[in-house]
Design a protein around this motif. Structure first.
Motif, PDB file in Angstrom:
ATOM      1  N   LYS A   1       0.950  -1.156  -0.140  1.00 57.73           N
ATOM      2  CA  LYS A   1      -0.057  -0.013   0.054  1.00 57.73           C
ATOM      3  C   LYS A   1       0.825   1.177  -0.069  1.00 57.73           C
ATOM      4  CE  LYS A   1      -4.116  -1.964   2.028  1.00 57.73           C
ATOM      5  NZ  LYS A   1      -5.092  -1.898   3.057  1.00 57.73           N
ATOM      6  N   THR A   2       1.907   1.315   0.820  1.00 53.22           N
ATOM      7  CA  THR A   2       3.021   2.222   0.795  1.00 53.22           C
ATOM      8  C   THR A   2       3.563   2.535  -0.610  1.00 53.22           C
ATOM      9  OG1 THR A   2       3.419   2.047   3.013  1.00 53.22           O
ATOM     10  CG2 THR A   2       4.900   3.155   1.757  1.00 53.22           C
ATOM     11  N   ALA A   3       4.147   1.426  -1.278  1.00 57.50           N
ATOM     12  CA  ALA A   3       4.389   1.414  -2.623  1.00 57.50           C
ATOM     13  C   ALA A   3       3.445   1.896  -3.483  1.00 57.50           C
ATOM     14  CB  ALA A   3       4.866   0.045  -3.020  1.00 57.50           C
ATOM     15  N   TYR A   4       2.078   1.601  -3.365  1.00 53.96           N
ATOM     16  CA  TYR A   4       1.245   2.060  -4.539  1.00 53.96           C
ATOM     17  C   TYR A   4       1.003   3.730  -4.432  1.00 53.96           C
ATOM     18  CZ  TYR A   4      -3.424   2.283  -6.467  1.00 53.96           C
ATOM     19  OH  TYR A   4      -4.712   2.538  -7.083  1.00 53.96           O
ATOM     20  N   SER A   5       0.945   4.194  -3.151  1.00 54.46           N
ATOM     21  CA  SER A   5       0.993   5.457  -2.801  1.00 54.46           C
ATOM     22  C   SER A   5       2.183   6.346  -3.415  1.00 54.46           C
ATOM     23  CB  SER A   5       0.850   5.742  -1.397  1.00 54.46           C
ATOM     24  OG  SER A   5       0.737   7.298  -1.087  1.00 54.46           O
ATOM     25  N   TYR A   6       3.519   5.731  -3.363  1.00 54.45           N
ATOM     26  CA  TYR A   6       4.494   6.742  -3.657  1.00 54.45           C
ATOM     27  C   TYR A   6       4.586   6.531  -5.295  1.00 54.45           C
ATOM     28  CZ  TYR A   6       6.225   7.544   0.881  1.00 54.45           C
ATOM     29  OH  TYR A   6       6.314   8.143   2.166  1.00 54.45           O
ATOM     30  N   LEU A   7       4.311   5.364  -5.699  1.00 51.03           N
ATOM     31  CA  LEU A   7       4.327   5.126  -7.099  1.00 51.03           C
ATOM     32  C   LEU A   7       3.463   6.027  -7.909  1.00 51.03           C
ATOM     33  CD1 LEU A   7       5.426   1.463  -7.405  1.00 51.03           C
ATOM     34  CD2 LEU A   7       6.789   3.268  -7.782  1.00 51.03           C
ATOM     35  N   GLY A   8       2.122   5.835  -7.343  1.00 52.81           N
ATOM     36  CA  GLY A   8       1.086   6.810  -8.028  1.00 52.81           C
ATOM     37  C   GLY A   8       1.411   8.397  -7.849  1.00 52.81           C
ATOM     38  N   ALA A   9       2.143   8.586  -6.812  1.00 55.32           N
ATOM     39  CA  ALA A   9       2.517  10.023  -6.781  1.00 55.32           C
ATOM     40  C   ALA A   9       3.550  10.256  -8.016  1.00 55.32           C
ATOM     41  CB  ALA A   9       3.115  10.472  -5.553  1.00 55.32           C
ATOM     42  N   ALA A  10       4.557   9.365  -8.123  1.00 60.79           N
ATOM     43  CA  ALA A  10       5.554   9.610  -9.263  1.00 60.79           C
ATOM     44  C   ALA A  10       4.804   9.676 -10.715  1.00 60.79           C
ATOM     45  CB  ALA A  10       6.407   8.288  -8.913  1.00 60.79           C
ATOM     46  N   LEU A  11       4.144   8.897 -10.743  1.00 59.07           N
ATOM     47  CA  LEU A  11       3.516   8.814 -12.071  1.00 59.07           C
ATOM     48  C   LEU A  11       2.835  10.257 -12.443  1.00 59.07           C
ATOM     49  CD1 LEU A  11       1.642   5.407 -12.308  1.00 59.07           C
ATOM     50  CD2 LEU A  11       3.568   6.167 -13.930  1.00 59.07           C
ATOM     51  N   SER A  12       2.162  10.638 -11.319  1.00 64.95           N
ATOM     52  CA  SER A  12       1.293  12.183 -11.468  1.00 64.95           C
ATOM     53  C   SER A  12       2.126  13.292 -11.643  1.00 64.95           C
ATOM     54  CB  SER A  12       0.517  12.162 -10.176  1.00 64.95           C
ATOM     55  OG  SER A  12       1.308  12.590  -9.200  1.00 64.95           O
TER      56      SER A  12
ATOM     57  N   LEU B   1       8.834   2.802 -13.970  1.00 67.21           N
ATOM     58  CA  LEU B   1       7.724   3.279 -13.124  1.00 67.21           C
ATOM     59  C   LEU B   1       6.096   2.680 -13.434  1.00 67.21           C
ATOM     60  CD1 LEU B   1       6.901   4.931 -10.878  1.00 67.21           C
ATOM     61  CD2 LEU B   1       6.875   6.866 -12.350  1.00 67.21           C
ATOM     62  N   ASN B   2       5.704   2.619 -14.817  1.00 69.31           N
ATOM     63  CA  ASN B   2       4.615   1.778 -14.873  1.00 69.31           C
ATOM     64  C   ASN B   2       4.394   0.512 -14.456  1.00 69.31           C
ATOM     65  OD1 ASN B   2       2.306   3.522 -16.619  1.00 69.31           O
ATOM     66  ND2 ASN B   2       4.316   4.432 -17.120  1.00 69.31           N
ATOM     67  N   PHE B   3       5.555  -0.205 -14.754  1.00 64.50           N
ATOM     68  CA  PHE B   3       5.430  -1.658 -14.461  1.00 64.50           C
ATOM     69  C   PHE B   3       5.410  -1.927 -13.089  1.00 64.50           C
ATOM     70  CE2 PHE B   3       7.712  -5.490 -13.746  1.00 64.50           C
ATOM     71  CZ  PHE B   3       7.049  -6.625 -14.109  1.00 64.50           C
ATOM     72  N   LEU B   4       6.206  -1.098 -12.110  1.00 63.74           N
ATOM     73  CA  LEU B   4       6.181  -1.206 -10.965  1.00 63.74           C
ATOM     74  C   LEU B   4       4.886  -0.845 -10.331  1.00 63.74           C
ATOM     75  CD1 LEU B   4       9.773   0.608  -9.938  1.00 63.74           C
ATOM     76  CD2 LEU B   4       9.219  -1.718  -9.559  1.00 63.74           C
ATOM     77  N   MET B   5       4.354   0.295 -11.005  1.00 59.39           N
ATOM     78  CA  MET B   5       2.732   0.552 -10.187  1.00 59.39           C
ATOM     79  C   MET B   5       1.878  -0.430 -10.614  1.00 59.39           C
ATOM     80  SD  MET B   5       1.150   2.798  -9.115  1.00 59.39           S
ATOM     81  CE  MET B   5      -0.514   3.558  -8.785  1.00 59.39           C
ATOM     82  N   ALA B   6       1.914  -1.177 -11.899  1.00 58.45           N
ATOM     83  CA  ALA B   6       1.078  -2.241 -12.019  1.00 58.45           C
ATOM     84  C   ALA B   6       1.175  -3.461 -11.025  1.00 58.45           C
ATOM     85  CB  ALA B   6       1.229  -3.072 -13.590  1.00 58.45           C
TER      86      ALA B   6
ATOM     87  N   GLU C   1      -6.989  -1.907 -12.613  1.00 55.17           N
ATOM     88  CA  GLU C   1      -6.005  -0.772 -12.909  1.00 55.17           C
ATOM     89  C   GLU C   1      -4.818  -1.435 -13.299  1.00 55.17           C
ATOM     90  OE1 GLU C   1      -3.840   2.708 -10.381  1.00 55.17           O
ATOM     91  OE2 GLU C   1      -5.118   1.431  -9.440  1.00 55.17           O
ATOM     92  N   ALA C   2      -4.436  -2.432 -12.658  1.00 55.20           N
ATOM     93  CA  ALA C   2      -3.221  -3.024 -12.990  1.00 55.20           C
ATOM     94  C   ALA C   2      -3.164  -3.274 -14.622  1.00 55.20           C
ATOM     95  CB  ALA C   2      -2.850  -4.227 -12.315  1.00 55.20           C
ATOM     96  N   VAL C   3      -4.305  -4.151 -15.021  1.00 51.04           N
ATOM     97  CA  VAL C   3      -4.446  -4.609 -16.406  1.00 51.04           C
ATOM     98  C   VAL C   3      -4.581  -3.297 -17.169  1.00 51.04           C
ATOM     99  CG1 VAL C   3      -6.374  -5.481 -17.938  1.00 51.04           C
ATOM    100  CG2 VAL C   3      -5.686  -6.594 -15.831  1.00 51.04           C
ATOM    101  N   GLN C   4      -5.047  -2.343 -17.052  1.00 47.97           N
ATOM    102  CA  GLN C   4      -5.059  -1.048 -17.593  1.00 47.97           C
ATOM    103  C   GLN C   4      -3.590  -0.483 -18.090  1.00 47.97           C
ATOM    104  OE1 GLN C   4      -7.613   1.917 -16.396  1.00 47.97           O
ATOM    105  NE2 GLN C   4      -7.171   3.448 -17.910  1.00 47.97           N
ATOM    106  N   ILE C   5      -2.886  -0.503 -16.771  1.00 42.47           N
ATOM    107  CA  ILE C   5      -1.591   0.030 -16.907  1.00 42.47           C
ATOM    108  C   ILE C   5      -0.651  -0.910 -18.118  1.00 42.47           C
ATOM    109  CG2 ILE C   5       0.578   0.467 -15.703  1.00 42.47           C
ATOM    110  CD1 ILE C   5      -1.191   1.205 -13.478  1.00 42.47           C
ATOM    111  N   LEU C   6      -0.939  -2.321 -17.817  1.00 41.09           N
ATOM    112  CA  LEU C   6      -0.185  -3.111 -18.502  1.00 41.09           C
ATOM    113  C   LEU C   6      -0.447  -3.162 -19.924  1.00 41.09           C
ATOM    114  CD1 LEU C   6      -0.247  -6.320 -15.987  1.00 41.09           C
ATOM    115  CD2 LEU C   6       1.894  -4.716 -16.642  1.00 41.09           C
ATOM    116  N   ARG C   7      -1.777  -2.952 -20.094  1.00 45.59           N
ATOM    117  CA  ARG C   7      -2.050  -2.849 -21.646  1.00 45.59           C
ATOM    118  C   ARG C   7      -1.564  -1.503 -22.267  1.00 45.59           C
ATOM    119  NH1 ARG C   7      -5.018  -7.018 -22.870  1.00 45.59           N
ATOM    120  NH2 ARG C   7      -6.572  -7.880 -21.461  1.00 45.59           N
TER     121      ARG C   7
END
Length: 714
Positions: free
Chosen positions: A516-527, A544-549, A560-566
Motif C-alpha cells: 500500500k505504501t508502494a502504491y501511494s508513492y508510485l502513484g505520486a511519481a506517475l502524477s 515506473l508503469n511496470f512497478l505501479m502495475a 487498474e493493473a490490467v489497464q496499466i499493462l495494456r
C-alpha cells in the motif's frame, strides 16, 4: 497538620475564611495521620529546593482510578503466560490513560521472561516503510538478540531453512539472530513481492518460533484508529493460529470517539471471537471526583480534604480527563493562579478566579497557549517534528541543522526536551510525549501555510540527501516534498527528479512487502511525469508503469493493473520491453479467473519467441512426452548439470511463460495440454541449465509423474 489542629481551638474567634482547613472531627485527624504513616515523605517534609523553583510533584507511572482495569489486563496476561494467545482492547478519549494502563503490565511481562514490543500508529503511518505490526516484530528481533539468541536462532534455522530470505525481507533486524546465514546477495535479493497472505503466514511462522509459555510476547499497538488493514489481518492470523503454538498477548488501544461501528477494529474483534480467541474489551472514561482528588493531592503534596474544593472545580472543567487535568494545572501555575507560598510552605490558589476561568474542553487550547510563549528555535523544532508524525530519528534533525533555514533546530531540540514536550529513547528516536502535544505543535503552523511548510521542509532534506543512501528516511523526504505538487509541476526538471525520488521510495516499500505504501508513492511519481514522458523519459516511464502495475496487483486493484499493462504494451519500443508486462498480465488474468485470456497472452508470446504451440495434445502423446522427459532427466542430471546456469535472457523468459501457460491451460484446455507445457519447461532446463524458475517447473512435473497415468492423461 499542627496548624490545622491549632485552628480548631480558634473557632469562633476568627473569620471563617481563615479557618477553612481546620479539622471537623477526630476521625478526619485520623485519616490524615494514616496518610502520613503511608507516605511521610509526601506530606511531612519540605524536600524541594526553592532556588530551582517549586514543581508539581506528579507520581510518574501511577494509575489513578483504574484498579478494576489493571486487574483485568493482568489476569489476561497470566492466562497467556500459561500458553494461550489472547486479545485485549482498550477504548477511551485521548488523554484518558490507555497507554499508562498497558505500561503498568511491562514489569510483570519482563519478570516472567516475556517480551514487550510496541508500535504507535499515527495519522501519517501509511507513509512509512513498514506497517505497525511488522515494525514491532522487527524491534522484537533486537530484544531477542540480547537474551535468547542461540536458542531462537536454531529454531528459526530449522523452521525457515531456504525460506529465511523471505523473513529477512519482512524483518531486516532478524539478521542479528542469524548473521552466519546472511550473504551480500541475500541482502540485495528482491524477488517477487509477497502478498498479504504471504506476509501473514511468514510472520505467523516467526511468532510460533519466538513465543512460548516461558517467553510470551506482548504486542502493543497504540492508536489503532489509524491502523492499516494489513495490521488487522496479521493480528487475526497470529491470534487465531489453529496449531495453537503461538503464545502472544495482543493489546490494542483506540480513541473510541474517533471510530465508527464499521471500523476494522470491531471487525477484528468479531473475527477473533468467531475463531474462539478470548477477547477482552474495556473502556476508560474520565476519573471520578474521588480519584481525581487523590491525583491532585499527590501533585500538591496536600491532604485530599484540603484540595477537594480545587479538584471539584477541575473536574467540572475537564470531565476528569487525566492529561487535561495535568495540563490545566500547569497552565494555572505558569499564570500565577496556582502558587507556592514560601511562608505557609504549601501551594495556594484562589478558587473564585479559577472557577471563573473560561477554557475550552479541548486540551489543545492550553498546549497551544503554552507553545506560543516558547522561543523561535523551540517552536520551529516542534513544527518540524509535528510534520513528521509522532516520532522521528535524531539524525533527521541533524540533516536539517546543517541548512541555513533550520540552523536553530539543535538548540530548539534541547529546549523541547527540557520543557518536556518530547522525549528521546536510547536509540536516538525523538517522540512527542502525547498525541495532543503533536497536534498542538502542528497547529503552530497556520492552515494556509501547511502545504508550503511541508514542501520546503522536504526540499531542504532532499538537497542534503540527494544521491545518498538514506535508508528509510527516503519515505520521510518524499512524503514531505509531495505536499508541494502544485509547485513541482511548474518545473519540468524538478518534476522528473521528484518522480524518481518517489519511485525509489516505492521500490523500497515493495522490498519490504509494504504494497500500500508502494502504491501511494508510485502513484505520486506517475502524477508528476510530464505529458511527453514516454518520448523523452522512456526508461523511467517503462520502469515506473511496470512497478505501479505490480503494486496495484498486490493491492487487489486488478482492473487498474490490467489497464496499466495494456498501456505499456502500446508504448514500448521493442518486443523485449513488452515481455515483463505480458507475464504479469497473464498472472493477473489468472487471478481474475480469466484463464482463456491468460492462455492466449502466453501463447502469443511463446509463438513470438519461436516456440510451437499445438492446438491439442493426445493423451498418448502426453504420456510419451512424460517418459521422454524422465529419460532426459536420468541422462543429464548430475552435479555438473546443477552447476550450469541458464543465463540467456530469451530462454529465461521462455521458461517463465511455459510455467505460466501451464497454469492457465489448466482452466481452459485438456490436462494433456497442461502436461505438454510442464514437460516443455522441464526439458528447457535440462538442456540449458538451471535458474531461479527451474524449481517451479520441476515441482509441477513432480505433480504429473506421481499421479496415476490413466487419471493424469485422460
Amino acid at each position: 497538620m499542627t496548624q490545622n489542629l491549632l485552628e480548631c481551638a480558634l473557632r469562633g474567634n476568627c473569620d471563617g475564611d481563615q479557618l477553612h482547613n481546620a479539622y471537623e472531627s477526630l476521625a478526619v485527624v485520623g485519616e490524615d495521620l494514616h496518610l502520613l504513616l503511608l507516605d511521610p515523605d509526601r506530606f511531612l517534609f519540605d524536600n524541594q529546593s526553592i532556588e530551582n523553583g517549586m514543581q508539581l510533584l506528579y507520581r510518574s507511572g501511577k494509575l489513578y482510578g483504574r484498579d478494576k482495569e489493571e486487574t483485568l489486563i493482568t489476569d489476561a496476561f497470566c492466562r497467556v503466560s500459561r500458553g494461550k494467545s489472547e486479545a485485549f482492547f482498550i477504548g477511551g478519549f485521548s488523554g484518558s490513560g490507555k497507554s499508562m494502563l498497558v505500561d503498568s503490565l511491562r514489569d510483570r511481562v519482563k519478570c516472567v521472561g516475556g517480551y514487550v514490543t510496541k508500535h504507535k500508529v499515527d495519522a501519517m503511518s501509511r507513509e512509512k516503510p513498514l506497517s505497525g505490526v511488522i515494525s514491532a516484530f522487527n524491534q522484537l528481533c533486537l530484544m531477542i538478540k540480547c537474551r535468547d539468541r542461540p536458542v531462537i536462532a536454531k529454531k528459526l534455522r530449522d523452521e525457515f531453512g531456504v525460506d529465511f530470505s523471505l523473513l529477512l525481507r519482512l524483518l531486516p533486524n532478524v539478521s542479528v539472530l542469524l548473521p552466519e546465514l546472511i550473504s551480500p546477495a541475500m541482502r540485495v535479493e528482491v524477488g517477487e513481492a509477497m502478498n498479504t497472505l504471504g506476509v501473514c503466514f511468514t510472520l505467523l511462522r516467526f511468532v510460533r518460533v519466538v513465543s512460548s509459555p516461558r517467553h510470551p510476547i506482548m504486542l502493543f499497538l497504540d492508536d489503532m484508529q489509524w491502523a492499516d488493514s494489513t495490521d488487522i489481518d496479521v493480528i487475526h492470523t497470529i491470534l487465531s493460529d489453529t496449531m495453537g503454538s503461538s503464545c502472544m498477548f495482543f493489546v490494542g488501544t483506540y480513541r473510541d470517539n474517533e471510530v465508527q461501528v464499521d471500523h476494522d477494529i470491531f471487525d477484528l474483534i468479531e473475527r477473533l471471537e468467531i475463531s474462539n480467541v478470548r477477547t477482552t474489551k474495556v473502556n476508560l472514561a474520565g476519573l471520578d471526583q474521588e480519584d481525581l482528588n487523590t491525583m491532585i493531592s499527590d501533585a500538591l503534596c496536600l491532604y485530599p480534604r484540603i484540595c477537594k474544593s480545587l479538584s471539584d472545580i477541575l473536574f467540572q472543567k475537564t470531565k476528569g480527563n487525566p492529561f487535561f487535568v495535568l495540563e490545566f494545572m500547569q497552565s494555572l501555575k505558569s499564570r500565577g493562579l496556582l502558587q507556592y507560598n514560601i511562608h505557609q510552605k504549601r501551594w495556594v490558589w484562589n478558587e473564585d478566579i479559577i472557577r471563573a476561568e473560561d477554557i475550552t474542553d479541548n486540551v489543545l487550547h492550553l498546549l497551544s497557549s503554552k507553545m506560543n510563549g516558547l522561543t523561535g528555535d523551540v517552536q520551529t523544532l516542534l513544527k518540524v517534528m509535528a510534520c513528521f508524525g509522532s516520532s522521528t530519528n535524531e539524525s533527521v534533525i541533524g540533516y536539517l541543522s546543517e541548512s541555513a533555514e533550520y540552523a536553530g533546530v539543535r538548540n530548539g531540540l534541547e529546549g523541547a526536551l527540557s520543557d518536556g514536550f518530547i522525549v528521546k529513547d536510547e536509540e536516538g528516536c525523538l517522540q512527542f510525549v502525547h498525541d495532543k502535544v503533536r497536534e498542538a505543535a502542528y497547529n503552530l503552523i497556520p492552515d494556509s501555510d501547511k502545504k508550503q511548510f511541508h514542501y520546503h521542509l522536504g526540499k531542504v532534506l532532499y538537497s542534503f540527501c540527494d544521491g545518498e543512501d538514506v535508508g528509510d528516511t527516503i519515505f520521510l523526504i518524499a512524503s514531505q516534498i509531495n505536499h508541494g505538487k502544485e509547485w513541482i509541476l511548474g518545473d519540468k526538471d524538478l518534476s522528473i527528479a521528484i518522480a524518481e525520488l518517489n519511485m525509489k521510495a516505492g521500490e523500497k516499500a515493495l522490498d519490504g512487502c509494504d504494497h500500500k505504501t508502494a502504491y501511494s508513492y508510485l502513484g505520486a511519481a506517475l502524477s508528476l511525469l510530464p505529458n511527453d514522458h514516454w518520448r523523452n523519459h522512456y526508461d523511467l516511464s517503462l520502469r515506473l508503469n511496470f512497478l505501479m502495475a505490480g503494486a496495484a496487483k498486490s493491492c487487489c486493484q486488478y482492473d487498474e493493473a490490467v489497464q496499466i499493462l495494456r498501456g505499456i504494451s502500446g508504448r514500448t519500443r521493442c518486443f523485449e520491453d513488452k515481455l515483463p508486462s505480458y507475464l504479469l498480465l497473464s498472472q493477473i488474468l489468472r487471478t481474475q479467473g480469466n484463464g482463456a485470456d491468460a492462455y492466449n497472452t502466453c501463447s502469443f508470446v511463446l509463438l513470438q519467441l519461436g516456440e510451437t504451440i499445438p492446438e491439442s495434445v493426445a493423451p498418448e502423446a502426453a504420456k510419451t512426452l512424460v517418459e521422454d522427459t524422465l529419460k532426459m532427466y536420468e541422462e543429464v542430471y548430475d552435479d555438473d548439470w546443477l552447476e550450469r546456469k541458464m543465463e540467456d535472457k530469451t530462454l529465461l523468459t521462455t521458461l517463465q511463460f511455459y510455467s505460466s501457460i501451464a497454469y492457465a491451460s489448466f482452466y481452459c484446455k485438456s490436462y494433456s495440454m497442461v502436461v505438454y507445457f510442464i514437460c516443455k519447461s522441464v526439458q528447457l532446463s535440462l538442456r540449458n541449465g538451471v535458474c531461479e524458475h527451474t524449481p517451479l517447473s520441476f515441482l509441477q512435473f513432480t505433480g504429473v509423474v506421481t499421479k496415476d497415468d490413466d487419471a493424469v492423461l485422460c
